[in-house]
Design a protein around this motif. Structure first.
Motif, PDB file in Angstrom:
ATOM      1  N   LEU A 197      79.527  71.007  -9.933  1.00 32.02           N
ATOM      2  CA  LEU A 197      78.909  71.033  -8.944  1.00 32.02           C
ATOM      3  C   LEU A 197      77.997  70.341  -8.178  1.00 32.02           C
ATOM      4  O   LEU A 197      77.620  69.615  -7.557  1.00 32.02           O
ATOM      5  CB  LEU A 197      79.942  72.100  -7.387  1.00 32.02           C
ATOM      6  CG  LEU A 197      79.703  71.787  -6.525  1.00 32.02           C
ATOM      7  CD1 LEU A 197      80.873  71.550  -5.201  1.00 32.02           C
ATOM      8  CD2 LEU A 197      79.714  73.686  -5.986  1.00 32.02           C
ATOM      9  N   SER A 225      77.003  75.941  -3.923  1.00 37.99           N
ATOM     10  CA  SER A 225      78.272  76.456  -3.767  1.00 37.99           C
ATOM     11  C   SER A 225      79.555  76.057  -2.617  1.00 37.99           C
ATOM     12  O   SER A 225      79.494  74.434  -2.147  1.00 37.99           O
ATOM     13  CB  SER A 225      78.664  78.251  -2.690  1.00 37.99           C
ATOM     14  OG  SER A 225      77.576  77.425  -1.435  1.00 37.99           O
ATOM     15  N   GLN A 279      87.408  74.607  -0.981  1.00 38.89           N
ATOM     16  CA  GLN A 279      87.580  73.568  -1.832  1.00 38.89           C
ATOM     17  C   GLN A 279      87.265  73.813  -3.216  1.00 38.89           C
ATOM     18  O   GLN A 279      88.573  73.493  -3.678  1.00 38.89           O
ATOM     19  CB  GLN A 279      85.815  73.057  -2.163  1.00 38.89           C
ATOM     20  CG  GLN A 279      85.805  71.816  -1.100  1.00 38.89           C
ATOM     21  CD  GLN A 279      84.145  71.808  -0.837  1.00 38.89           C
ATOM     22  OE1 GLN A 279      83.693  72.777  -1.049  1.00 38.89           O
ATOM     23  NE2 GLN A 279      83.933  70.646   0.028  1.00 38.89           N
ATOM     24  N   PRO A 313      89.581  69.697   8.884  1.00 41.50           N
ATOM     25  CA  PRO A 313      89.499  69.652  10.190  1.00 41.50           C
ATOM     26  C   PRO A 313      87.992  68.381   9.271  1.00 41.50           C
ATOM     27  O   PRO A 313      87.470  68.314   8.155  1.00 41.50           O
ATOM     28  CB  PRO A 313      88.492  70.592  11.355  1.00 41.50           C
ATOM     29  CG  PRO A 313      88.460  71.004  10.358  1.00 41.50           C
ATOM     30  CD  PRO A 313      88.849  71.273   8.663  1.00 41.50           C
ATOM     31  N   THR A 314      87.849  67.378  10.065  1.00 39.46           N
ATOM     32  CA  THR A 314      86.322  66.367   9.736  1.00 39.46           C
ATOM     33  C   THR A 314      85.428  67.064   9.563  1.00 39.46           C
ATOM     34  O   THR A 314      84.828  68.220   9.885  1.00 39.46           O
ATOM     35  CB  THR A 314      86.403  65.721  10.946  1.00 39.46           C
ATOM     36  OG1 THR A 314      87.726  65.011  11.210  1.00 39.46           O
ATOM     37  CG2 THR A 314      85.522  64.441  10.568  1.00 39.46           C
ATOM     38  N   GLY A 315      84.401  66.364   8.505  1.00 39.53           N
ATOM     39  CA  GLY A 315      83.854  67.616   8.214  1.00 39.53           C
ATOM     40  C   GLY A 315      83.680  68.636   6.992  1.00 39.53           C
ATOM     41  O   GLY A 315      82.639  69.303   6.504  1.00 39.53           O
ATOM     42  N   GLY A 316      85.049  69.003   6.623  1.00 42.56           N
ATOM     43  CA  GLY A 316      85.079  70.012   5.843  1.00 42.56           C
ATOM     44  C   GLY A 316      84.825  69.962   4.443  1.00 42.56           C
ATOM     45  O   GLY A 316      84.728  70.795   3.511  1.00 42.56           O
ATOM     46  N   GLY A 317      84.696  68.940   3.903  1.00 43.19           N
ATOM     47  CA  GLY A 317      83.954  68.373   2.472  1.00 43.19           C
ATOM     48  C   GLY A 317      86.176  68.003   1.741  1.00 43.19           C
ATOM     49  O   GLY A 317      85.522  68.172   0.571  1.00 43.19           O
ATOM     50  N   LYS A 318      85.796  67.097   2.533  1.00 43.35           N
ATOM     51  CA  LYS A 318      87.687  66.724   1.577  1.00 43.35           C
ATOM     52  C   LYS A 318      87.334  65.587   0.141  1.00 43.35           C
ATOM     53  O   LYS A 318      88.011  65.764  -0.639  1.00 43.35           O
ATOM     54  CB  LYS A 318      88.466  66.610   2.845  1.00 43.35           C
ATOM     55  CG  LYS A 318      89.298  67.220   3.429  1.00 43.35           C
ATOM     56  CD  LYS A 318      90.523  66.324   4.281  1.00 43.35           C
ATOM     57  CE  LYS A 318      89.779  65.321   5.384  1.00 43.35           C
ATOM     58  NZ  LYS A 318      89.074  65.959   6.463  1.00 43.35           N
ATOM     59  N   SER A 319      86.100  64.841   0.937  1.00 43.69           N
ATOM     60  CA  SER A 319      85.638  64.257  -0.626  1.00 43.69           C
ATOM     61  C   SER A 319      85.579  64.711  -1.639  1.00 43.69           C
ATOM     62  O   SER A 319      86.252  63.555  -2.869  1.00 43.69           O
ATOM     63  CB  SER A 319      84.829  62.773   0.090  1.00 43.69           C
ATOM     64  OG  SER A 319      84.878  62.607   1.072  1.00 43.69           O
ATOM     65  N   LEU A 320      84.919  65.917  -1.510  1.00 39.01           N
ATOM     66  CA  LEU A 320      84.477  66.152  -2.999  1.00 39.01           C
ATOM     67  C   LEU A 320      85.603  66.944  -3.454  1.00 39.01           C
ATOM     68  O   LEU A 320      85.543  67.346  -4.565  1.00 39.01           O
ATOM     69  CB  LEU A 320      83.694  67.405  -2.445  1.00 39.01           C
ATOM     70  CG  LEU A 320      82.481  68.043  -3.455  1.00 39.01           C
ATOM     71  CD1 LEU A 320      81.046  68.150  -3.230  1.00 39.01           C
ATOM     72  CD2 LEU A 320      82.828  68.877  -4.481  1.00 39.01           C
ATOM     73  N   ARG A 355      77.814  68.632  14.966  1.00 39.61           N
ATOM     74  CA  ARG A 355      78.353  68.917  13.222  1.00 39.61           C
ATOM     75  C   ARG A 355      77.737  70.168  13.048  1.00 39.61           C
ATOM     76  O   ARG A 355      78.021  70.305  11.218  1.00 39.61           O
ATOM     77  CB  ARG A 355      79.330  67.734  12.563  1.00 39.61           C
ATOM     78  CG  ARG A 355      79.875  67.246  13.091  1.00 39.61           C
ATOM     79  CD  ARG A 355      80.287  66.041  12.512  1.00 39.61           C
ATOM     80  NE  ARG A 355      81.042  66.032  11.145  1.00 39.61           N
ATOM     81  CZ  ARG A 355      81.427  64.797  10.739  1.00 39.61           C
ATOM     82  NH1 ARG A 355      82.303  64.338  11.017  1.00 39.61           N
ATOM     83  NH2 ARG A 355      82.075  65.018   9.185  1.00 39.61           N
TER      84      ARG A 355
HETATM   85  P1  ADP Z   1      85.634  64.866   5.095  1.00 44.20           P
HETATM   86  O1  ADP Z   1      86.324  63.862   4.431  1.00 44.20           O
HETATM   87  O2  ADP Z   1      86.363  66.170   5.700  1.00 44.20           O
HETATM   88  O3  ADP Z   1      85.567  64.757   6.877  1.00 44.20           O
HETATM   89  P2  ADP Z   1      83.231  64.967   3.412  1.00 44.20           P
HETATM   90  O4  ADP Z   1      84.105  64.949   2.856  1.00 44.20           O
HETATM   91  O5  ADP Z   1      82.808  63.543   3.808  1.00 44.20           O
HETATM   92  O6  ADP Z   1      84.409  65.376   4.802  1.00 44.20           O
HETATM   93  O7  ADP Z   1      82.668  66.040   3.818  1.00 44.20           O
HETATM   94  C1  ADP Z   1      81.550  66.129   4.715  1.00 44.20           C
HETATM   95  C2  ADP Z   1      79.977  66.505   4.421  1.00 44.20           C
HETATM   96  O8  ADP Z   1      80.362  68.109   3.726  1.00 44.20           O
HETATM   97  C3  ADP Z   1      79.417  65.676   3.330  1.00 44.20           C
HETATM   98  O9  ADP Z   1      78.016  65.120   4.399  1.00 44.20           O
HETATM   99  C4  ADP Z   1      79.128  66.377   1.795  1.00 44.20           C
HETATM  100  O10 ADP Z   1      78.086  65.682   1.671  1.00 44.20           O
HETATM  101  C5  ADP Z   1      78.617  68.177   2.243  1.00 44.20           C
HETATM  102  N1  ADP Z   1      79.883  68.890   1.624  1.00 44.20           N
HETATM  103  C6  ADP Z   1      81.078  68.614   0.986  1.00 44.20           C
HETATM  104  N2  ADP Z   1      81.173  69.785   0.261  1.00 44.20           N
HETATM  105  C7  ADP Z   1      80.201  70.367   0.402  1.00 44.20           C
HETATM  106  C8  ADP Z   1      79.640  71.788  -0.280  1.00 44.20           C
HETATM  107  N3  ADP Z   1      80.467  72.286  -0.733  1.00 44.20           N
HETATM  108  N4  ADP Z   1      77.914  72.469  -0.161  1.00 44.20           N
HETATM  109  C9  ADP Z   1      77.389  71.763   1.149  1.00 44.20           C
HETATM  110  N5  ADP Z   1      77.977  70.975   1.445  1.00 44.20           N
HETATM  111  C10 ADP Z   1      78.873  69.939   1.342  1.00 44.20           C
END
Ligand code: ADP
Ligand code: MG
Length: 562
Positions: free
Chosen positions: A12, A20, A25, A43-50, A328
């Motif tokens: 990460l 973290s 995640q 939810p949107t902004g939750g960090g799904k892409s990662l 957000r």
């Molecule tokens: P989603 O697809 O769920 O709407 P995103 O994947 O676009 O969300 O992520 C939203 C934001 O959160 C991005 O700017 C991403 O870089 C940030 N993010 C994701 N995981 C983490 C993390 N572990 N720590 C800090 N920021 C994160």
């Protein structure tokens, strides 16, 4: 499966620079690395892409990511390239590439350089690509925005329905579904259509404690009300959603004339203008974007302080998604929606031209919107309940952040009115729509009922001590309580339910809620485009005319097109 033990926290940090994981995640990532079918609802902004990007980087082979929008893919690929050039390449495969570019993408996959391949569902369906991918080492396939698979979602894409088939042809791969849609129905559809009922599921709370929810009745003064509201947010960012392009243009102009820096955004503007307007908003050259739903997916401005719905949207999910763009960064986010039942009727009319199945779904979703707008309970509780989540309205986070909790609606006992209403519907053979029933109750001349029905005498004017507004509101609340329903095949005719028949026999208490009362506030220096109402300004009308000329007639644009 042979996998080297990986220190996820280290990966990460190394790949993404974060110290973290957020929420679930890590657990979801572990599930993917172990090779499970995995379902992620956040939810949107939750960090799904990662959640799929990190496993893609550490696993052998190429991960395929299905995504509905070219713009979304571009963003992600650029971001991935920025952080991980030395660890492998991310690529997009879609209709925007020329032959040379496609060949480069394919050879990078063959050479094992590509860790992430973003594809649109239409491209994945192409036989040549399927044949090619079959022969490659694919780590897993992730379906982003997986709600697009469901007709009950707010973004249904028929191409998503075909995915299961295609995936099977490519190979026996772990399937990852990701969505920000939490309704049970949509989740069921996703698991069923992707054939992953065994998926490990990771679901985050949808509560957004920093958002304040309010619904105001929509009157002819809505423009003035919006201007007063926005003036309190001087220099801060906000979004105003409207249903039609024309309304978007009008409101953006009205704001401008009243000294609020704003721009329109809708799909009727060319791509260049849209991109420019989006940048102006992100760069804070303007404060307010007035937009149709075309403005949204992929917009990530963290400090949006308010989201106003000039028109109520067609589903609570859309409402949640759109309001979700506020706050957000965790700071204030004020979500204000204007509601008039006649807007719901407009949406119903819009549905009327569609196939019956689609109408049924659309109407069911609309009923939820009506219930939300008219409820007297905690709006947060209502929304979260809609998403299948229990919320403690006393101690839950953000419990007092809505109009109904701060300023409870008045309730009145309407038992006798409900009984009368149900009797009229029953004795007039369940043949009439709301308006006709209400006109009979208040004793307003009404051709249908006066000429044909013997029960007309009995009921004509039986409810004239109350206003038509009262009866209309009561009908809606009775619909929500399931005592009456609207016959879809006979477009909107009121029918009575078992529960309704039972009510006539044994009436019980029925508490009807009344709307909040609002103070008019100060109208100083507000110019609106209302004919007759407020300070209609000739200069403004001329400007609007000019603008329309510029925008053009927009031939063939349906009234609610984005
Ligand atoms: P989603 O697809 O769920 O709407 P995103 O994947 O676009 O969300 O992520 C939203 C934001 O959160 C991005 O700017 C991403 O870089 C940030 N993010 C994701 N995981 C983490 C993390 N572990 N720590 C800090 N920021 C994160
Ligand atoms: Mg996403």
């Amino acid at each position: 499966m042979k996998e080297v033990k990986i220190d996820l926290n280290e990966s990460l940090k190394e790949y993404f620079g974060f110290s973290s994981f957020k929420g679930l995640q890590k657990q979801a990532i572990e599930s993917i690395i172990e090779g499970n079918n995995t379902f992620v609802v956040m939810p949107t902004g939750g960090g799904k892409s990662l959640i799929y990007q990190l496993p893609a980087l550490v696993k052998e082979g190429t991960a395929i990511v299905v995504s509905p929008l070219i713009a979304l893919m571009k963003n992600q690929v650029d971001a991935m390239r920025g952080i991980s050039t030395e660890h492998g390449v991310a690529h997009v495969l879609n209709s925007s590439l020329n032959k040379t570019e496609v060949n480069k993408v394919l050879s990078d996959i063959e050479n094992g350089v590509t860790k992430l391949l973003y594809v649109a569902p239409e491209s994945l369906t192409k036989e040549e690509y399927v044949d090619f991918l079959k022969k490659q080492k694919i780590s897993f396939i992730a379906i982003d925005e997986a709600h697009c698979i469901s007709e009950w979602g707010h973004d249904f894409r028929p191409e998503y329905r075909n995915l299961r088939n295609i995936i099977k042809q490519i190979g026996d791969l772990p399937i990852i579904g990701l969505t920000a849609t939490a309704t049970e129905k949509v989740q069921e559809d996703i698991l069923k259509n992707l054939g992953i009922s065994d998926a490990r599921t990771f679901k985050a709370s949808f509560n957004r404690p920093n958002l304040f929810y309010e619904v105001r009745p929509k009157t002819n003064d809505v423009e003035k009300d919006i201007i007063r509201f926005v003036r309190n947010y001087k220099g801060k960012s906000g979004v105003i959603y409207c249903l039609s392009r024309k309304k978007v243009e009008d409101i953006a102009q009205v704001l401008q004339v009243n000294g609020i820096k704003s721009i329109p955004y809708h799909a009727g503007l060319d791509a260049k203008t849209r991109a420019k307007h989006q940048d102006m908003f992100l760069m804070e050259d303007v404060d307010v974007v007035v937009a149709t739903i075309a403005f949204g997916m992929g917009i990530d401005k963290p400090d949006v302080r308010f989201v106003i719905h000039h028109d109520i949207p067609k589903s609570l999910e859309s409402y949640y998604q759109e309001t979700g763009r506020a706050g957000r960064d965790g700071g204030e986010g004020y979500c204000l929606a204007y509601y008039a039942y006649k807007d719901i009727e407009k949406l119903e009319k819009f549905l009327a031209g569609k196939p019956v199945a689609e109408q049924e779904i659309g109407n069911a979703l609309l009923q939820e919107v009506v219930a939300y707008a008219e409820t007297s309970m905690s709006r947060r509780k209502f929304l979260l309940h809609y998403f299948g989540e229990e919320f403690d309205e006393v101690n839950g986070e953000g419990a007092d952040m809505d109009d109904n909790v701060r300023n409870p609606k008045k309730k009145i006992e309407a038992k006798n009115d409900v009984k009368l209403l149900l009797e009229v519907v029953k004795k007039t053979n369940q043949e009439y729509k709301s308006k006709e029933i209400v006109n009979t109750l208040i004793g307003k001349e009404n051709a249908l009922l006066t000429s044909h029905n013997t029960h007309k005498q009995e009921f004509f004017g039986a409810g004239k001590d109350k206003s038509d507004k009262h009866w209309m509101a009561l009908i809606r609340q009775v619909l929500v309580a399931d005592l009456l329903f609207k016959e879809i095949e006979q477009y909107g005719v009121l029918k009575i339910n078992e529960k309704g028949l039972e009510f006539i026999e044994n009436p019980v208490s029925f508490l009807m809620t009344e709307d909040h009362v609002y103070e008019e506030g100060d109208d100083n220096n507000i110019i609106t485009s209302n004919k007759g109402g407020g300070a209609t300004d000739e200069a403004l009308m001329a400007m609007l005319k000019d603008l329309r000329k510029k925008v053009g007639k927009q031939k063939g644009v349906p009234p609610y097109a984005v």
